[in-house]
Scaffold this active site. Structure first.
Site, PDB file in Angstrom:
ATOM      1  N   TYR A  60      15.661   9.970  19.642  1.00 36.71           N
ATOM      2  CA  TYR A  60      16.663   8.971  19.837  1.00 36.71           C
ATOM      3  C   TYR A  60      17.434   9.457  21.220  1.00 36.71           C
ATOM      4  O   TYR A  60      18.320   8.594  21.622  1.00 36.71           O
ATOM      5  CB  TYR A  60      18.174   9.214  18.766  1.00 36.71           C
ATOM      6  CG  TYR A  60      17.631   8.253  17.569  1.00 36.71           C
ATOM      7  CD1 TYR A  60      16.283   8.763  16.552  1.00 36.71           C
ATOM      8  CD2 TYR A  60      18.225   7.220  17.177  1.00 36.71           C
ATOM      9  CE1 TYR A  60      16.181   8.056  15.612  1.00 36.71           C
ATOM     10  CE2 TYR A  60      17.864   6.512  16.224  1.00 36.71           C
ATOM     11  CZ  TYR A  60      16.684   6.900  15.325  1.00 36.71           C
ATOM     12  OH  TYR A  60      16.386   6.181  14.169  1.00 36.71           O
ATOM     13  N   LYS A  73       7.904  17.579   9.961  1.00 38.90           N
ATOM     14  CA  LYS A  73       6.340  17.282   9.982  1.00 38.90           C
ATOM     15  C   LYS A  73       5.665  18.397  10.947  1.00 38.90           C
ATOM     16  O   LYS A  73       5.074  18.142  11.985  1.00 38.90           O
ATOM     17  CB  LYS A  73       6.219  16.141  10.788  1.00 38.90           C
ATOM     18  CG  LYS A  73       4.747  15.320  10.605  1.00 38.90           C
ATOM     19  CD  LYS A  73       4.425  14.638   9.372  1.00 38.90           C
ATOM     20  CE  LYS A  73       2.933  14.352   9.337  1.00 38.90           C
ATOM     21  NZ  LYS A  73       2.520  13.831   8.028  1.00 38.90           N
ATOM     22  N   ASP A 111       6.520  12.811   4.791  1.00 39.88           N
ATOM     23  CA  ASP A 111       5.682  11.881   3.957  1.00 39.88           C
ATOM     24  C   ASP A 111       5.878  12.282   2.649  1.00 39.88           C
ATOM     25  O   ASP A 111       5.949  11.619   1.589  1.00 39.88           O
ATOM     26  CB  ASP A 111       4.412  11.989   4.449  1.00 39.88           C
ATOM     27  CG  ASP A 111       3.524  13.013   4.745  1.00 39.88           C
ATOM     28  OD1 ASP A 111       4.354  14.068   5.143  1.00 39.88           O
ATOM     29  OD2 ASP A 111       2.467  12.925   5.196  1.00 39.88           O
ATOM     30  N   ASP A 125      17.187   9.177   9.453  1.00 36.07           N
ATOM     31  CA  ASP A 125      17.576   7.626   9.433  1.00 36.07           C
ATOM     32  C   ASP A 125      16.603   6.934   8.538  1.00 36.07           C
ATOM     33  O   ASP A 125      17.507   6.269   7.595  1.00 36.07           O
ATOM     34  CB  ASP A 125      16.949   7.190  10.939  1.00 36.07           C
ATOM     35  CG  ASP A 125      17.514   5.702  11.094  1.00 36.07           C
ATOM     36  OD1 ASP A 125      18.324   5.154  10.360  1.00 36.07           O
ATOM     37  OD2 ASP A 125      17.158   5.185  11.982  1.00 36.07           O
TER      38      ASP A 125
END
Ligand code: NAD
Length: 332
Positions: free
Chosen positions: A123, A170, A203, A227
């Site tokens: 972002y 991740k 995930d 988000d």
């Protein structure tokens, strides 16, 4: 007495803001509102989406309650919400998601809190074309940015009597950026032995939330995962119409519903004021007005669970103002 900036906003914003003001007035907490414009209404009046006067008011009062703003599409304007976050370094995006009886959702006992980092990650908007057929975006994660958001998540957990913080990442693939976030989280966790700490790969986290949301409590995430996962959590508890949120910085906080300005319902007194009222509940807690905040939250939860004085999206036929009146009656 609290002086608080109120930005009613666009579309349904003024209606749900008026309803929320009425409910807060009935708590007895002495609030003096300073009403300021932003968004489309500000643009049509002053030619600016975010007038200086509005910024000055937020800087002075340190607390704002904000309705949704319409972001003009395809005009090159940047989002006012993003501009506000940048202007005041509102690095925390706090979004609780819990089920209320009477709202259709897949689970009965969801009570999650998403703590999303609000200023870094993809972002930061540092991206460019590489020739004509490729594009590159730079993911920024800093030790300082990670540390302050994780610290907030733990301090929030302690303050609110929560049991566990889960860091979501991740780092198995993005060893530098997400690795830095995760290692920082592990280090900060050591300072809070009374709160359980664990981490999940994003995930896997999404699958677990859909299958077993009751296993989770407070989650802390970098910007992009935050988000996505916060919308997933809103979906678990019946959608955006019920979801409150806060953008918090070192000394300034802006509370707002997660949903947008729903222009097609504007001016009809039919929008659901719940997300805005729940945002005001968060604001009262932030101010330390615990009794008033519990009073409003319980009254609204009761009105929703009875289902008699609720708006169309909750299966009722009441107007925005009638639903607010029902909440006020319950408080009495
Ligand atoms: P939206 O949230 O306004 O509407 C999505 C759907 O939910 C619509 O069907 C709408 O009617 C319904 N809805 C939303 N809030 C409701 C409420 N309180 N009661 C009943 N129904 C409700 O999203 P959108 O249509 O994608 O966006 C409309 C405008 O809002 C856009 O200009 C967008 O940029 C802006 N927006 C602003 C914010 C914000 O200010 N924080 C957030 C999201 C979108």
């Amino acid at each position: 007495m609290y002086q608080i900036t109120l930005i009613p906003g666009d579309g349904i914003g003024p209606e749900i803001s008026a309803a929320t003001k009425e409910v807060l007035a009935a708590t007895g907490v002495d609030i003096r509102w300073e009403e300021k414009l932003a968004g489309e209404v500000a643009y049509s009046k002053f030619g600016r989406l975010l007038p200086e006067d509005t910024l000055l008011s937020i800087r002075k009062n340190k607390i704002a309650l904000k309705g949704p703003l319409t972001t003009p599409v395809g005009t090159g304007f940047r989002s006012v919400n993003v501009a506000l976050r940048k202007e005041f370094d509102l690095y925390i995006n706090l979004r609780p998601a819990r089920t209320y009886r009477g709202v259709k959702s897949r689970y009965d006992n969801v009570d999650l809190v998403v703590v999303r980092e609000n200023t870094e990650d993809l972002y930061a908007g540092i991206e460019h074309m590489v020739g004509e057929d490729a594009a590159e975006s730079i993911k920024i994660i800093t030790r300082k940015g990670s540390e302050r958001i994780v610290r907030f998540a733990f301090e929030y957990a302690v303050r609110e009597g929560r049991k566990k913080v889960t860091a979501v990442h991740k780092a198995n693939i993005m060893k530098c950026t997400d690795g830095l976030f995760l290692n920082t989280a592990r280090r900060v966790a050591e300072e809070f032995p009374q709160i359980e700490f664990e981490d999940r790969i994003v995930d896997n986290m999404c699958m677990q939330l859909v299958q077993k949301p009751e296993l989770y409590d407070v989650m802390v995430l970098p910007n992009l995962y935050g988000d996505i996962v916060s919308d997933l959590c809103a979906g678990l508890v019946g959608g955006l119409g019920m979801a409150p949120g806060a953008n918090i910085g070192k000394d300034i906080a802006i509370f707002e519903p997660v949903h947008g300005s729903a222009p097609k319902h504007a001016g009809q007194n039919k929008a659901n004021p719940s997300a805005m009222i729940f945002s005001a509940v968060m604001m009262l807690r932030h101010l330390g007005e615990m009794e008033a905040s519990a009073k409003v939250e319980n009254a609204l939860a009761e009105v929703i669970s009875e289902g008699c004085a609720v708006t169309y999206d909750l299966g009722g036929a009441s107007s925005t103002s009638e639903m607010a009146m029902a909440v006020i009656d319950k408080m009495r």
